[in-house]
Design an enzyme around this catalytic site. Structure first.
Site, PDB file in Angstrom:
ATOM      1  N   LYS A  15       0.738  -0.983  -0.472  1.00 51.95           N
ATOM      2  CA  LYS A  15       0.246   0.008  -0.008  1.00 51.95           C
ATOM      3  C   LYS A  15       0.651   1.707  -0.404  1.00 51.95           C
ATOM      4  CE  LYS A  15      -3.824  -0.031   0.652  1.00 51.95           C
ATOM      5  NZ  LYS A  15      -5.202   0.160  -0.566  1.00 51.95           N
ATOM      6  N   THR A  60      -3.222  -5.366   0.776  1.00 54.88           N
ATOM      7  CA  THR A  60      -2.555  -4.259   0.998  1.00 54.88           C
ATOM      8  C   THR A  60      -3.543  -2.998   1.929  1.00 54.88           C
ATOM      9  OG1 THR A  60      -4.211  -2.730  -1.030  1.00 54.88           O
ATOM     10  CG2 THR A  60      -1.549  -4.072  -1.544  1.00 54.88           C
ATOM     11  N   ARG A 177      28.598  34.547  -8.424  1.00 55.31           N
ATOM     12  CA  ARG A 177      27.296  34.177  -8.843  1.00 55.31           C
ATOM     13  C   ARG A 177      26.662  34.241  -7.509  1.00 55.31           C
ATOM     14  NH1 ARG A 177      27.472  28.231 -11.522  1.00 55.31           N
ATOM     15  NH2 ARG A 177      28.170  27.502  -9.461  1.00 55.31           N
ATOM     16  N   GLN A 220      29.504  20.731  -7.318  1.00 55.25           N
ATOM     17  CA  GLN A 220      29.981  19.369  -7.350  1.00 55.25           C
ATOM     18  C   GLN A 220      31.105  19.508  -6.152  1.00 55.25           C
ATOM     19  OE1 GLN A 220      29.792  20.465 -10.210  1.00 55.25           O
ATOM     20  NE2 GLN A 220      29.623  19.091 -11.321  1.00 55.25           N
ATOM     21  N   HIS A 248      19.707  28.241 -11.574  1.00 56.46           N
ATOM     22  CA  HIS A 248      20.555  29.205 -12.187  1.00 56.46           C
ATOM     23  C   HIS A 248      19.505  30.376 -11.991  1.00 56.46           C
ATOM     24  CE1 HIS A 248      22.594  26.540 -14.291  1.00 56.46           C
ATOM     25  NE2 HIS A 248      21.697  25.331 -14.843  1.00 56.46           N
TER      26      HIS A 248
END
Length: 299
Positions: A15, A60, A177, A220, A248
């Site tokens: 379920k 379920t 940035r 990263q 971005h």
């Protein structure tokens, strides 16, 4: 050459997405737990697939009702609640050899009235969703905690330079940035005797600290710093996985309006986006594949 036989492969059932809300009202000051729980059983279910024999099928609906019944005694941490469900189903039905139980936990905060927190009125907390997965494989238990939709942003101390360029490259290099992402992370515990609430709070704080503190040469780099900090501080965590989109923010050209833009006005693009995914692990520590089966995407 004869065609290969058609046979039943790996399977599970249960379920999905059962909303379980537990209000603890043993005093005038109520507490609330809000979970979205999925139960999936694994074991000897060949007969129902191949012969329509339901004798091994734990309905379920029964799985759903079990969640509600267990909630009556209290939920505690989502990890502990899922471990209880795993133990129940694998010990109550001989043919259930394992399974996968998953939960999302939604946070609520008390509404403040004047200078005090209200005893029984809450507002939904809108930061992140806490996640948990328990996988039972025979006698083994794998506990994976996590979070998703933790949106973070830093307005400087981030750049992206030194990447290869070809005829299709238009992105300009920058050393200043906006860096923003929605952190999704899951970490696997090496053992089960863990204070899951305390560990979750600590991991969350460490992720935020590592995101904020250092200059980011790339998302990263920041991802690895976040994972390394968690593993350094928490020996009970074997590995941590991340999925982090690069949200971005592009500097808007205001020169058509006779205005400059000293890196202050941005267009926030929701798509397309860079998607950074990686695991941070302890060297020489094997990552059990069965623990991660069924988790959509990288984490």
């Amino acid at each position: 050459m004869p065609e290969p036989a058609i046979v039943l492969g790996p399977n599970q059932y249960g379920k999905a997405e059962v909303r379980v809300v537990k209000v603890t009202r043993d005093t005038a000051r109520h507490e609330i737990d809000d979970l979205n729980v999925t139960s999936q059983l694994r074991g000897d279910f060949a007969a129902v697939h191949l012969e329509g024999d339901n004798s091994h099928v734990v309905a379920t609906d029964t799985q759903k009702n079990t969640m509600f019944a267990f909630a009556r005694d209290g939920i505690g941490t989502p990890e502990a609640f899922l471990l209880r469900l795993a133990e129940h189903f694998t010990s109550s039905f001989d043919w259930v050899s394992g399974g996968r139980w998953e939960a999302e936990r939604y946070a609520w905060q008390r509404i403040r009235v004047g200078d005090a927190e209200h005893d029984h009125a809450f507002v939904r907390s809108g930061q992140e969703v806490r996640t948990a997965v328990v996988v039972a494989d025979g006698d083994a238990r794998h506990v994976i905690a996590g979070l998703k939709d933790l949106t973070v942003l830093k307005t400087t101390e981030s750049g992206f330079e030194g990447y290869p360029k070809d005829r299709y490259t238009t992105l300009p290099e920058t050393h200043d940035r906006v860096l923003a992402t929605d952190v999704a992370a899951r970490w696997r515990y090496a053992r089960a005797d863990v204070d899951y609430d305390a560990a979750y709070a600590s991991v969350r704080a460490l992720l935020l600290e590592a995101f904020a503190e250092k200059y980011s040469a790339a998302l990263q780099t920041t991802l690895f710093d976040m994972g390394r900090r968690v593993l350094e501080r928490h020996p009970e965590i074997a590995e941590i996985r991340f999925s982090m989109p690069n949200k971005h923010h592009f500097v808007v050209d205001l020169t058509p309006f006779g205005l400059d833009n000293p890196n202050e006005v941005f267009f926030a693009a929701d798509r397309p986006y860079g998607l950074i995914e990686a695991a941070v692990q302890r060297e020489g520590v094997e990552s059990p594949a069965v623990a991660w089966e069924g988790i959509a995407g990288f984490c």
